[in-house]
Design a protein around this motif. Structure first.
Motif, PDB file in Angstrom:
ATOM      1  N   LEU A 176       0.830  -1.205   0.000  1.00 15.91           N
ATOM      2  CA  LEU A 176       0.000   0.000   0.000  1.00 15.91           C
ATOM      3  C   LEU A 176       0.860   1.250   0.000  1.00 15.91           C
ATOM      4  O   LEU A 176       1.931   1.287   0.610  1.00 15.91           O
ATOM      5  N   SER A 177       0.364   2.283  -0.677  1.00 13.82           N
ATOM      6  CA  SER A 177       0.967   3.619  -0.601  1.00 13.82           C
ATOM      7  C   SER A 177      -0.164   4.634  -0.501  1.00 13.82           C
ATOM      8  O   SER A 177      -1.326   4.315  -0.748  1.00 13.82           O
ATOM      9  N   VAL A 178       0.174   5.869  -0.131  1.00 11.32           N
ATOM     10  CA  VAL A 178      -0.849   6.907  -0.005  1.00 11.32           C
ATOM     11  C   VAL A 178      -0.350   8.217  -0.597  1.00 11.32           C
ATOM     12  O   VAL A 178       0.843   8.526  -0.546  1.00 11.32           O
ATOM     13  N   GLY A 200       4.357   7.152   1.537  1.00 10.27           N
ATOM     14  CA  GLY A 200       3.350   8.084   1.061  1.00 10.27           C
ATOM     15  C   GLY A 200       3.938   9.450   0.805  1.00 10.27           C
ATOM     16  O   GLY A 200       5.074   9.743   1.191  1.00 10.27           O
ATOM     17  N   VAL A 201       3.149  10.310   0.175  1.00  5.79           N
ATOM     18  CA  VAL A 201       3.558  11.690  -0.080  1.00  5.79           C
ATOM     19  C   VAL A 201       2.418  12.612   0.318  1.00  5.79           C
ATOM     20  O   VAL A 201       1.244  12.260   0.184  1.00  5.79           O
ATOM     21  N   VAL A 222       0.796   7.645  -7.360  1.00  5.28           N
ATOM     22  CA  VAL A 222       1.590   7.212  -6.200  1.00  5.28           C
ATOM     23  C   VAL A 222       1.729   5.691  -6.194  1.00  5.28           C
ATOM     24  O   VAL A 222       2.768   5.154  -5.775  1.00  5.28           O
ATOM     25  N   LYS A 223       0.732   4.995  -6.675  1.00  6.45           N
ATOM     26  CA  LYS A 223       0.812   3.539  -6.804  1.00  6.45           C
ATOM     27  C   LYS A 223       1.949   3.156  -7.746  1.00  6.45           C
ATOM     28  O   LYS A 223       2.715   2.210  -7.481  1.00  6.45           O
TER      29      LYS A 223
END
Length: 414
Positions: free
Chosen positions: A276-278, A304-305, A342-343
């Motif tokens: 997962l990323s955000v 994440g960013v 972002v993915k």
């Protein structure tokens, strides 16, 4: 068996610090069968302390006091305890040695006379050694009531509670069992839940109480049972939880004793061997924090960013500037683009993105305050939802975080 908590210090009364000590003590005392009947915060002044002690002793078997034990002149708890117990301060050699050892190990300056005074305790007190600081805890008794004084520094108080206070209370008093079970739900309001489980709630045994604890799109349902037969309490609570699951199982995401929804998401991602990323705008990193605060998050959370400014969505994520110009920065199209970007950049299987206007002004997006777009990118594609949460900034941000987690959790369950 009742306890009362007294916190001493102007810093609590003027809102300079939040009283987290009482919450910790209440939770730990409940675990060992002690009911907290009242929590009182008072000024660090003699008459206030004396009055609070007298009143608390009329209601409770155990009085726990935190604060006012520092080496400076404004900390008067020990002196006031001496007046209440008609006692005098004496030098405790064991505490003095401990204070000297702490100074020698952690502080370059020599120990002062003021700091040596930390070793002064009421003569009738049982000293509770504070392994994490210089101020000792003190256990005193009067008219079959127990008074326990601890420093107000949270990590010192917690150490004393676990190492000294709780074991002594368990040894000193015979207590009933108090069992709590908290069910975590997402996506259904308090009144809707209450309506669905009305018959179930009415059928609960008299010794079990139900409390509704709503918070920004989440509702916790706490079952509390009190009695002398621990097995009966546990079996009855567990059987009622099973019957509750049959009614609202679709919105139950876990149990507070076991996991939060964030932990549930983590377990599902690990089980599926996914990551997962955000990409966050209006939530400002709070979604990422909700994962990284849990140990083991690196097994599924790549990172994440926070692209808060409009231009950062272009420069960092690579969202097409023309897309933003066409649809505005707070839109379905931009939210979905953020999640896909972002993915791709962090090479994950799933991604969450948020963009919205938490207020108080309309900002770059020119949408109604409280409007939020949440996008979830999956291995198969991307979807998003629009929500209008609130005209209160903090509430909108909190509800966005919770709704984002709910959407991902439901997606992972498919």
């Amino acid at each position: 068996m009742y306890a009362e908590i007294i916190t001493i210090g102007d810093e609590i009364l003027i809102g300079q610090i939040i009283d987290s000590n009482s919450a910790f003590m209440g939770k730990e005392l409940s675990k060992i069968g002690v009911d907290v009947c009242r929590i009182t915060s008072i000024k660090d002044e003699k008459e206030d302390i004396l009055n609070a002690l007298q009143e608390a002793s009329s209601r409770a078997d155990i009085v726990l006091i935190t604060g006012g034990l520092g080496p400076t002149k404004d900390d008067i708890t020990k002196h006031t305890l001496c007046e209440y117990f008609n006692d005098t301060l004496v030098l405790n050699k064991e505490v003095l040695v401990h204070v000297k050892e702490l100074f020698a190990k952690y502080i370059s300056a020599p120990i002062s006379e003021v700091n040596k005074q930390q070793a002064l305790v009421p003569s009738t007190a049982t000293v509770l050694m504070n392994q994490y600081g210089t101020a000792p805890g003190m256990w005193l008794e009067k008219n079959n009531k127990v008074f326990i004084s601890m420093p107000g520094v949270p990590y010192e108080m917690k150490g004393l509670m676990k190492d000294e206070v709780l074991p002594r209370i368990q040894k000193r008093f015979k207590r009933p069992y108090i069992i709590h079970k908290t069910i975590l739900t997402h996506g259904m309001g308090e009144s809707s839940i209450a309506e669905k489980i009305e018959d179930w709630e009415n059928d609960l045994p008299q010794f079990i109480k139900l409390a509704y604890l709503p918070s920004l799109g989440r509702v916790r349902l706490r079952l509390s049972a009190k009695g002398t037969d621990e097995k009966l309490l546990l079996d009855t609570i567990n059987s009622n939880v099973i019957s509750l699951d049959a009614i609202i199982g679709d919105v139950i995401v876990g149990y507070e004793e076991d996991q939060t929804i964030e932990k549930g998401i983590g377990k599902l991602l690990v089980k599926k061997n996914k990551t997962l990323s955000v990409a966050e705008s209006c939530t400002g990193g709070m979604i990422a924090h909700s994962f990284t605060i849990n140990e083991g998050a690196s097994a599924y959370f790549n990172g994440g960013v926070v692209t808060y400014a409009t231009q950062s969505k272009v420069d960092i994520l690579g969202v097409d500037a023309d897309l933003i110009k066409t649809y505005t920065v707070t839109s379905t199209e931009v939210a979905e683009a953020m999640s896909l970007k972002v993915k791709e950049k962090l090479k994950t299987d799933y991604a969450i993105a948020t963009t919205g206007n938490a207020g108080p002004t309309r900002g770059d997006g020119d949408v109604e305050v409280g409007t939020v777009f949440i996008a979830i990118a999956t291995p198969e594609g991307v979807f998003s939802e629009k929500h209008v949460f609130s005209n209160l900034r903090e509430r909108t941000i909190g509800k966005t975080v919770n709704k984002s987690l709910e959407l991902l959790y439901n997606e992972l369950l498919k």
